[in-house]
Scaffold this active site. Structure first.
Site, mmCIF file in Angstrom:
data_model
loop_
_atom_site.group_PDB
_atom_site.id
_atom_site.type_symbol
_atom_site.label_atom_id
_atom_site.label_comp_id
_atom_site.label_asym_id
_atom_site.label_seq_id
_atom_site.Cartn_x
_atom_site.Cartn_y
_atom_site.Cartn_z
ATOM 1 N N TRP A 103 -1.520 -2.029 -5.007
ATOM 2 C CA TRP A 103 -2.210 -2.473 -3.883
ATOM 3 C C TRP A 103 -3.157 -3.514 -3.894
ATOM 4 O O TRP A 103 -3.338 -4.360 -3.219
ATOM 5 C CB TRP A 103 -2.839 -1.104 -2.950
ATOM 6 C CG TRP A 103 -1.885 -0.391 -2.249
ATOM 7 C CD1 TRP A 103 -1.634 1.027 -2.595
ATOM 8 C CD2 TRP A 103 -1.024 -0.894 -1.288
ATOM 9 N NE1 TRP A 103 -0.698 1.126 -1.814
ATOM 10 C CE2 TRP A 103 -0.216 0.325 -1.088
ATOM 11 C CE3 TRP A 103 -0.836 -2.075 -0.448
ATOM 12 C CZ2 TRP A 103 0.858 0.324 -0.322
ATOM 13 C CZ3 TRP A 103 0.211 -1.832 0.440
ATOM 14 C CH2 TRP A 103 1.013 -0.702 0.509
ATOM 15 N N ASP A 173 -11.206 -1.461 -0.513
ATOM 16 C CA ASP A 173 -9.790 -0.714 0.159
ATOM 17 C C ASP A 173 -10.149 0.749 0.009
ATOM 18 O O ASP A 173 -9.591 1.230 -1.281
ATOM 19 C CB ASP A 173 -8.909 -1.395 -0.192
ATOM 20 C CG ASP A 173 -7.351 -0.835 0.429
ATOM 21 O OD1 ASP A 173 -7.687 0.093 1.198
ATOM 22 O OD2 ASP A 173 -6.251 -1.372 -0.052
ATOM 23 N N LYS A 197 -3.269 7.875 5.552
ATOM 24 C CA LYS A 197 -3.270 9.056 4.447
ATOM 25 C C LYS A 197 -4.466 10.129 4.639
ATOM 26 O O LYS A 197 -3.874 11.423 4.514
ATOM 27 C CB LYS A 197 -3.642 8.113 3.268
ATOM 28 C CG LYS A 197 -2.436 7.343 2.621
ATOM 29 C CD LYS A 197 -2.609 5.714 2.965
ATOM 30 C CE LYS A 197 -1.208 5.382 2.448
ATOM 31 N NZ LYS A 197 -1.344 3.874 2.106
HETATM 32 C C1 LIG Z 1 -1.065 2.461 2.099
HETATM 33 C C2 LIG Z 1 -2.087 1.577 1.364
HETATM 34 C C3 LIG Z 1 -2.363 0.267 1.971
HETATM 35 C C4 LIG Z 1 -1.336 -0.370 3.142
HETATM 36 O O1 LIG Z 1 -1.660 0.200 4.257
HETATM 37 P P1 LIG Z 1 -1.124 -0.232 5.742
HETATM 38 O O2 LIG Z 1 -1.710 0.501 6.508
HETATM 39 O O3 LIG Z 1 0.524 0.146 5.598
HETATM 40 O O4 LIG Z 1 -1.249 -1.830 5.747
HETATM 41 C C5 LIG Z 1 -3.159 -0.697 1.452
HETATM 42 N N1 LIG Z 1 -4.033 -0.227 0.366
HETATM 43 C C6 LIG Z 1 -3.957 1.032 0.031
HETATM 44 C C7 LIG Z 1 -4.970 1.707 -1.046
HETATM 45 C C8 LIG Z 1 -2.980 1.874 0.254
HETATM 46 O O5 LIG Z 1 -2.843 3.371 -0.056
#
Ligand SMILES: *Cc1c(COP(=O)(O)O)cnc(C)c1O
Length: 362
Positions: A103, A173, A197
């Protein structure tokens, strides 16, 4: 309720059963309004209450200090990969990223579209099986911000502590570990997280941003991609994902009943310990992917001796009601995502299965 799978999906992921059942009750008619929440105006009093209550609860559960805006936007965390540099990166500055895995790499690639980037530290040479230590960070003086990925969902690594970046804003993030434990928001300039998540369904993205960073970006930045657009009107510039925000609110109410972020951490540590202790005590039959010091509370990644055995593990687990244990296609192996809403009972069932699988194949 019958037939709930043991859900270890990486995202979208398990939601609390209590929340799903409450939402089901409120689905067709919301609070004697004669309609579903999805059918009413986002400018009406009923929705506005849901909207502001959700923000308020989030501020409470994350202990968000004054001076921060909370935004609900769309486009997923992936859109934040662009919005962060679009809004914070200036021509004479560089964007510093910690390359910790899949990511973080995507975030870096996106930032490169908009300006200069610097890798402050990287664990690429170790196949991203660890989070670099804070002393490894090399942050240029002209960095507009330092970006980190708090939990690498695919590799199964997580920062144990965050760096102090002084006057340079830290951008995080936190998509896959927000509210899995308390977090000191004041360490960050910006926190963002896709909801699917730990917070609710997909379609809502949370942004927490320090007010002084909501400066006017360059005039060519599209209206919807500017933080000031959303901040000025409490995320009601255009139609927000109303049902998703409602669901986030319900997940937060559930989370508060479970003891908030601190209660979650206690549960999550117990859950993760069950799984990692089994892996470590398996005499090498199960091999944890991440370095012990970088292990994730949310995504446990592990391997077996051969890919063939891993395939068999997935197949047998599915036959016994386990879902989502196959590792991400980019790294292979196995992964159990054990977010906030995954109950301890699911982990117990999984560790029972793993012991049994080893006894038959070890
Ligand atoms: C799932 C995830 C993303 C992507 O998220 P989207 O909502 O599908 O764009 C980005 N960063 C991390 C750490 C993730 O787990």
């Amino acid at each position: 309720m019958a037939n709930r799978a043991y859900n270890f999906n990486a995202g979208p992921a398990a939601l609390p059963l209590e929340v799903l059942e409450k939402a089901q009750k409120q689905f067709v008619e919301f609070e004697n309004s004669g309609m579903s929440l999805m059918e009413m105006s986002h400018r009406g009093a009923i929705y506005e209450k849901v909207h502001y209550d959700t923000e308020k609860l989030l501020r409470e559960l994350l202990s968000i200090p004054e001076g921060y805006k909370v935004l609900f936007v769309q486009g997923g965390a992936s859109t934040q990969f662009a919005m962060v540099p679009l809004n914070l990166l200036r021509p004479e500055t560089t964007a510093a990223y910690v390359a910790t895995g899949s990511w973080a790499t995507k975030a870096i690639q996106e930032a490169k579209l908009f300006g200069d980037t610097t890798i402050a530290a990287s664990s690429e040479a170790d196949a991203y099986n660890r989070i670099p230590s804070i002393s490894e960070l090399n942050i240029p003086e002209n960095a507009a911000y330092v970006h980190l990925t708090s939990n690498e969902t695919i590799e199964g690594t997580q920062w144990a502590e965050y760096p102090d970046t002084g006057s340079i804003p830290l951008v995080g993030d936190l998509s896959s570990d927000i509210l899995c434990q308390p977090v000191d928001v004041s360490k960050f300039g910006v926190i963002y997280a896709g909801a699917q998540k730990n917070l609710g369904p997909s379609g809502v993205t949370l942004v927490i941003i320090r007010e002084d960073l909501i400066a006017k970006p360059s005039l060519t930045v599209p209206t919807m991609l500017r933080y000031d657009t959303h901040a000025k009107v409490d995320s009601l510039y255009n139609t927000p994902p109303t049902f998703g925000i409602y669901m986030v609110g319900e997940v937060l109410k559930w989370l508060k009943e479970q003891g908030g972020a601190a209660g979650m951490e206690k549960r999550n540590r117990e859950k993760a310990a069950l799984l990692y202790d089994l892996i470590d005590g398996s005499g090498g039959f199960y091999r944890g992917f991440a370095d012990k010091g970088s292990r994730s509370l949310m995504n446990a990644t592990f391997r077996l001796a051969t890919e063939e055995l891993e395939k068999q593990f997935v197949k047998e687990s599915e036959a016994q009601g386990f879902v989502g244990l196959k590792g991400h296609r980019s790294v292979g192996g196995l992964r159990a995502s054990i977010y906030n809403a995954v109950p301890l009972d699911s982990i117990r069932a999984l560790t029972d299965f793993m012991r049994d699988f080893q006894s038959r194949n070890g």
